[in-house]
Each structure stands twice: as structure tokens, then as C-alpha cells.
Write an enzyme that holds these catalytic residues in place. Structure first.
Site, PDB file in Angstrom:
ATOM      1  CB  CYS A   1      -0.886  -0.025   1.245  1.00 21.01           C
ATOM      2  SG  CYS A   1      -1.982   1.385   1.392  1.00 21.01           S
TER       3      CYS A   1
ATOM      4  CG  HIS B   1      -5.633  -2.425  -1.537  1.00 15.47           C
ATOM      5  ND1 HIS B   1      -4.686  -3.101  -0.801  1.00 15.47           N
ATOM      6  CD2 HIS B   1      -5.339  -1.109  -1.413  1.00 15.47           C
ATOM      7  CE1 HIS B   1      -3.850  -2.209  -0.260  1.00 15.47           C
ATOM      8  NE2 HIS B   1      -4.231  -1.000  -0.618  1.00 15.47           N
ATOM      9  CD  GLU B   2      -6.585   1.563  -4.008  1.00 16.55           C
ATOM     10  OE1 GLU B   2      -6.743   2.564  -3.283  1.00 16.55           O
ATOM     11  OE2 GLU B   2      -5.499   0.960  -4.079  1.00 16.55           O
TER      12      GLU B   2
END
Length: 183
Positions: free
Chosen positions: A109, A152-153
Site C-alpha cells: 500500500c 483494496h481501494e
């Protein structure tokens, strides 16, 4: 232009907030923010531009990561010889597979500086509804790396970090009914 200095780091309170819906019709400021998220991701993958502007390469970036708590993110990646380039407002998963997947290399990330080992279970396939930069409703069916990146986003929009999904007792525990993706 967004630079690494604009990306907030793990521990910043905005990363743990649930982001607000983007008000429709979309303001010019929100459009500019969304386009700058996509621009960062594209430039970060160009070795020349990444070096010139000291950008850490990434495949996705969400507005909360630049301290804007609004529901928007951008993804730019290639998977299965297919280009995925999306800049989306108010994305929502409307359906997903029972089957899970995970990256054997784990996830990283842009807001997390250290490497956090472990498998991050995600849905193998998702259907997403959102609005694009031009105000069009879009429906995307994604699998593989693109589905993982979108999840993930989306987590960033909900105040969740990727490592929250890692099994704390056994980081390399293979999730049941899951297909590994080598990366």
C-alpha cells in the site's frame, strides 16, 4: 500533481474513517481530484516519470490516501493481457463470488511504508457499480488482480487497511476455497 508527500501514512486518522459519498452532479474539484489520482498511478508506473518525481509505483490510489475523505479511487494495471484503467466515484460491490483469491506475494500500500507479510483473502470475482469521470454509470465485472486491487481501494473508502484481513496467528494461512495468484 500528486506526489509521495501528498500521500498520508498509516496511523493518520483519515485512513480509518468511512469516506463520504461524492455529491452528484460531480463538482469540478472532485473531478480534478479523481483525475489526479489516476495521473499519479499512471506516472508511478513509468520508470522515467517515477524517478523524475520520486513516485513510489502503485496500481491504485484512493482519495482518503491523500487526506480527502470522499468515495473515489483510481486503478491502473494490466492483468491477463488486459488493460484496466478506472477512475470511479461512489463505487459499490453489487455481487461477488463465494470463491476467494489472494496474492502469494501479499499486498502492499502506498500509505504503508513497511512490508507486512501475509495472505489477504479477497473475493475472486466481483461486480462493481460506480460512476466514471464523465458522469456515466458503469458496471464492471472483474476477476484476478483487478478484482483484488478494487477491493483494496474500496477498503480505503471504508477505513480498512489491507493488513486487517491478514490472519494474525498464521499470516500465511491459505483461506478456504481460495485460488492463489502468483505475483
Amino acid at each position: 500533481m500528486i506526489t509521495m508527500k501528498d500521500i498520508i501514512r498509516d496511523g493518520h486518522p483519515t485512513l480509518r474513517e468511512v469516506a463520504q459519498e461524492v455529491v452528484m452532479p460531480v463538482s469540478d474539484e472532485d473531478k480534478k481530484t479523481l483525475n489526479s489520482l489516476l495521473e499519479y498511478i499512471k506516472m508511478s508506473q513509468d520508470p522515467e516519470m517515477a524517478e523524475k518525481y520520486a513516485l513510489r509505483p502503485g496500481i491504485g490510489l484512493a482519495a482518503p490516501q491523500i487526506n480527502i475523505s470522499k468515495r473515489m479511487f483510481a486503478i491502473h494495471l494490466e492483468d491477463d493481457n488486459r488493460q484496466h484503467s478506472y477512475a470511479l466515484f461512489n463505487p459499490k460491490i453489487v455481487s461477488h463470488s463465494i470463491e476467494k483469491t489472494y496474492l502469494t506475494s501479499g499486498e502492499g500500500c502506498l500509505s504503508v511504508d513497511e512490508n507486512i507479510p501475509g495472505y489477504v483473502p479477497r473475493y475472486a470475482r466481483i461486480t462493481l457499480k460506480a460512476m466514471d469521470q464523465d458522469g456515466n454509470n458503469v458496471k464492471l465485472r472483474l476477476r484476478g488482480l483487478a478484482a483484488i486491487a478494487v477491493q483494496h481501494e474500496l477498503d480505503h473508502l471504508n477505513g480498512i487497511m489491507f493488513y486487517d484481513h491478514i490472519n494474525q496467528k498464521n499470516p500465511y494461512h491459505e483461506p478456504e476455497n481460495a485460488k492463489a495468484i502468483e505475483r
